[in-house]
Design a protein around this motif. Structure first.
Motif, mmCIF file in Angstrom:
data_model
loop_
_atom_site.group_PDB
_atom_site.id
_atom_site.type_symbol
_atom_site.label_atom_id
_atom_site.label_comp_id
_atom_site.label_asym_id
_atom_site.label_seq_id
_atom_site.Cartn_x
_atom_site.Cartn_y
_atom_site.Cartn_z
ATOM 1 N N ALA A 171 0.861 -1.363 -0.050
ATOM 2 C CA ALA A 171 0.028 -0.126 0.261
ATOM 3 C C ALA A 171 0.828 1.177 0.132
ATOM 4 O O ALA A 171 0.647 2.330 -0.763
ATOM 5 N N GLU A 172 2.046 1.098 0.944
ATOM 6 C CA GLU A 172 2.830 2.363 0.602
ATOM 7 C C GLU A 172 3.516 2.788 -0.559
ATOM 8 O O GLU A 172 3.572 3.883 -1.155
ATOM 9 N N ASP A 173 3.956 1.597 -1.418
ATOM 10 C CA ASP A 173 4.292 1.794 -2.625
ATOM 11 C C ASP A 173 3.606 2.275 -3.626
ATOM 12 O O ASP A 173 3.732 3.128 -4.410
ATOM 13 N N ARG A 174 2.103 1.942 -3.237
ATOM 14 C CA ARG A 174 1.154 2.371 -4.337
ATOM 15 C C ARG A 174 0.738 3.787 -4.088
ATOM 16 O O ARG A 174 0.567 4.637 -5.043
ATOM 17 N N GLU A 175 1.048 4.262 -2.773
ATOM 18 C CA GLU A 175 0.749 5.567 -2.256
ATOM 19 C C GLU A 175 1.704 6.479 -2.990
ATOM 20 O O GLU A 175 1.166 7.834 -3.228
ATOM 21 N N ARG A 176 3.104 5.968 -3.220
ATOM 22 C CA ARG A 176 3.881 6.875 -3.723
ATOM 23 C C ARG A 176 3.506 7.724 -4.994
ATOM 24 O O ARG A 176 3.902 8.956 -5.081
ATOM 25 N N PHE A 177 2.761 7.145 -5.818
ATOM 26 C CA PHE A 177 2.430 7.812 -6.975
ATOM 27 C C PHE A 177 0.783 7.931 -7.063
ATOM 28 O O PHE A 177 0.394 8.224 -8.306
ATOM 29 N N ASP A 178 0.275 7.885 -6.047
ATOM 30 C CA ASP A 178 -1.424 7.891 -6.156
ATOM 31 C C ASP A 178 -1.887 9.167 -6.852
ATOM 32 O O ASP A 178 -2.669 9.006 -7.664
ATOM 33 N N ASP A 179 -1.484 10.117 -6.424
ATOM 34 C CA ASP A 179 -1.664 11.321 -6.931
ATOM 35 C C ASP A 179 -1.783 11.443 -8.596
ATOM 36 O O ASP A 179 -2.840 11.785 -9.302
ATOM 37 N N THR A 180 -0.741 11.116 -9.197
ATOM 38 C CA THR A 180 -0.408 11.196 -10.543
ATOM 39 C C THR A 180 -1.414 10.167 -11.231
ATOM 40 O O THR A 180 -1.459 10.068 -12.632
ATOM 41 N N THR A 181 -1.952 9.101 -10.644
ATOM 42 C CA THR A 181 -2.897 8.176 -11.521
ATOM 43 C C THR A 181 -4.153 8.635 -11.397
ATOM 44 O O THR A 181 -4.877 8.065 -12.496
ATOM 45 N N LYS A 182 -4.372 9.923 -11.341
ATOM 46 C CA LYS A 182 -5.743 10.480 -11.489
ATOM 47 C C LYS A 182 -6.051 11.255 -12.612
ATOM 48 O O LYS A 182 -7.141 11.664 -13.214
ATOM 49 N N CYS A 183 -4.702 11.444 -13.417
ATOM 50 C CA CYS A 183 -4.765 12.306 -14.825
ATOM 51 C C CYS A 183 -5.991 11.631 -15.985
ATOM 52 O O CYS A 183 -5.963 10.578 -15.883
ATOM 53 N N ILE A 184 -6.527 12.453 -16.375
ATOM 54 C CA ILE A 184 -7.648 12.230 -17.352
ATOM 55 C C ILE A 184 -7.412 12.602 -18.644
ATOM 56 O O ILE A 184 -7.965 12.486 -19.562
#
Lengths: 159, 260
Positions: free
Chosen positions: B160-173
């Motif tokens: 979950a920590e590794d996923r959190e590292r780039f979570d913000d930039t996965t939101k791009c549409i």
């Protein structure tokens, strides 16, 4: 059988995107840009120390602003410490400022010719100021002798 | 043509206080739209439309009303109309936003509401721009998982920590609101642009990906991350609330960390 669909008119005939957007230089290395970016941060920190040190010594210490005259500057430049302090300030401020203006020119000059000449003027001015400034700091002589006659100066040793 | 049948009366008794859709407050707006049709004129111009809209309507609804009821020649992109597909980014009252996420009541309805195409990309018609330069930069940063070695037979696990590292930039549409709000992109269109860097960030900081170095090398280009002047227009424009400028700075740091 497939239908030939024409590209939108904004795209070039040959490529898929308008030529304006094709990055020329084909993957030019950004080593210089990275160094310039890093230099701006580091020189900025050093300049804060140098400039505020300079202002404090000149304006606050001793008689403060009232002490500044030709003799005060001559006295400071008699010491290698202040010579090197001012040299560092001159070089870092000039490189920092020149690089800053270079990025502004690159960002806002729209035509290549305009950009080129603005940069030529910028670099020529920067080089001239750095060379002149360096010469002044190291060759400054407060008590020059012109044609065998010493120029007046109350702080100069009496002949 | 066909005989209209009378709607049968509702069998559900509603108290008068609930009412129907007509109770939503209405107001009049003036919509100023930047029009461009290269088949008619090389010049673009403003068209104004007077509309009566509801309090629940968005700018997209106003554009629909114009297109469906007043002027069918108005052209704009929209697909899902719910802020997910990223088709309808446009410049509304001088700010890049999604027309489908901007409520009319949140704008100043006493003045005309201006709608323009996003800046920095070639306009094709009205509010439609050529997105190809934008997607070209996006493709160049290789927005897909690249992993060395054999593909596992199960899913690639990640903490979950590794996923959190780039979570913000996965939101791009990929709506291009950020790239087309960037003054550096406006000047010559050479800069990779915030959106490409955000999508590179999404893979550079993904622990399952092995091509981070390649992407950092691509963005170390003279038109790459170093052209970012931290203007923060992109962060302000992002309809998904991605901290775009922060992501760009993290990529800068990653490039530096790799050098020293």
């Amino acid at each position: 059988m497939s239908t030939d669909i024409r590209f939108p008119r904004s795209t070039s005939e040959t490529g898929r995107i308008a030529p304006k957007y094709n990055r020329h230089g084909g993957g030019a290395k950004g080593g210089f840009e990275m160094a310039a970016w890093l230099f701006m941060r580091l020189s900025g920190i050093v300049l804060v120390v140098l400039i505020f040190g300079h202002l404090f010594v000149n304006l606050m210490l001793g008689d403060g602003v009232h002490a500044i005259d030709f003799g005060f500057v001559a006295g400071k430049w008699a010491s290698p410490f202040w010579q090197w302090w001012d040299l560092a300030m001159l070089w870092l401020a000039m490189l920092h400022g020149t690089n800053g203006v270079r990025t502004i020119v690159n960002d806002y000059a729209e035509r290549d010719g305009v950009r080129f000449w603005l940069l030529v003027v910028l670099y020529a001015a920067a080089i001239a100021i750095v060379i002149l400034g360096t010469l002044v700091i190291f060759t400054f002589n407060p008590c020059p002798t012109v044609n065998g006659v010493p120029l007046p100066g109350s702080f100069c040793p009496k002949p | 043509m066909s005989a209209s049948t009378v709607e049968p009366a509702s069998k559900v008794e509603l108290p008068a206080s609930v009412g129907g859709g007509g109770e939503i407050p209405t107001f009049d707006i003036t919509l100023r739209v930047r029009r461009y049709n290269p088949e008619v004129s090389e010049e673009s111009h403003w068209d104004e439309y007077q509309l009566t809209m509801y309090g629940t309507d968005r700018v997209l609804d106003a554009l629909h009303k114009v297109k469906w009821e007043l002027d069918g020649s108005l052209s704009f992109r929209r697909s899902c109309a719910h802020g997910v597909c990223g088709s309808d980014a446009m410049r509304i009252n001088g700010r890049n936003r999604l027309a489908c996420k901007t409520l009319l009541k949140d704008l100043d309805t006493s003045k005309p509401i201006t709608v323009e195409p996003i800046k920095g990309l070639p306009v094709e018609k009205d509010l439609i721009v050529d997105m190809e330069p934008f997607f070209q930069s996006y493709r160049e940063i290789m927005p897909f998982l690249i992993s060395k070695g054999h593909a596992p037979t199960k899913e690639r696990l990640q903490s979950a920590e590794d996923r959190e590292r780039f979570d913000d930039t996965t939101k791009c549409i990929l709506c291009a609101a950020c790239t087309s709000s960037c003054p550096v992109f406006w000047t010559d269109g050479q800069y990779f642009g915030p959106a490409a860097i955000v999508n590179a960030h999404r893979f550079i900081f993904d622990s399952r990906d092995d091509a981070g170095d390649m992407r950092l090398e691509i963005l170390n280009d003279k038109e790459g991350v170093w052209r970012c002047r931290t203007v923060f227009n992109c962060t302000e424009a992002c309809p998904r609330g991605i901290q775009v400028t922060k992501a760009i700075s993290e990529v800068k740091q990653a490039i530096l960390a790799r050098q020293f």
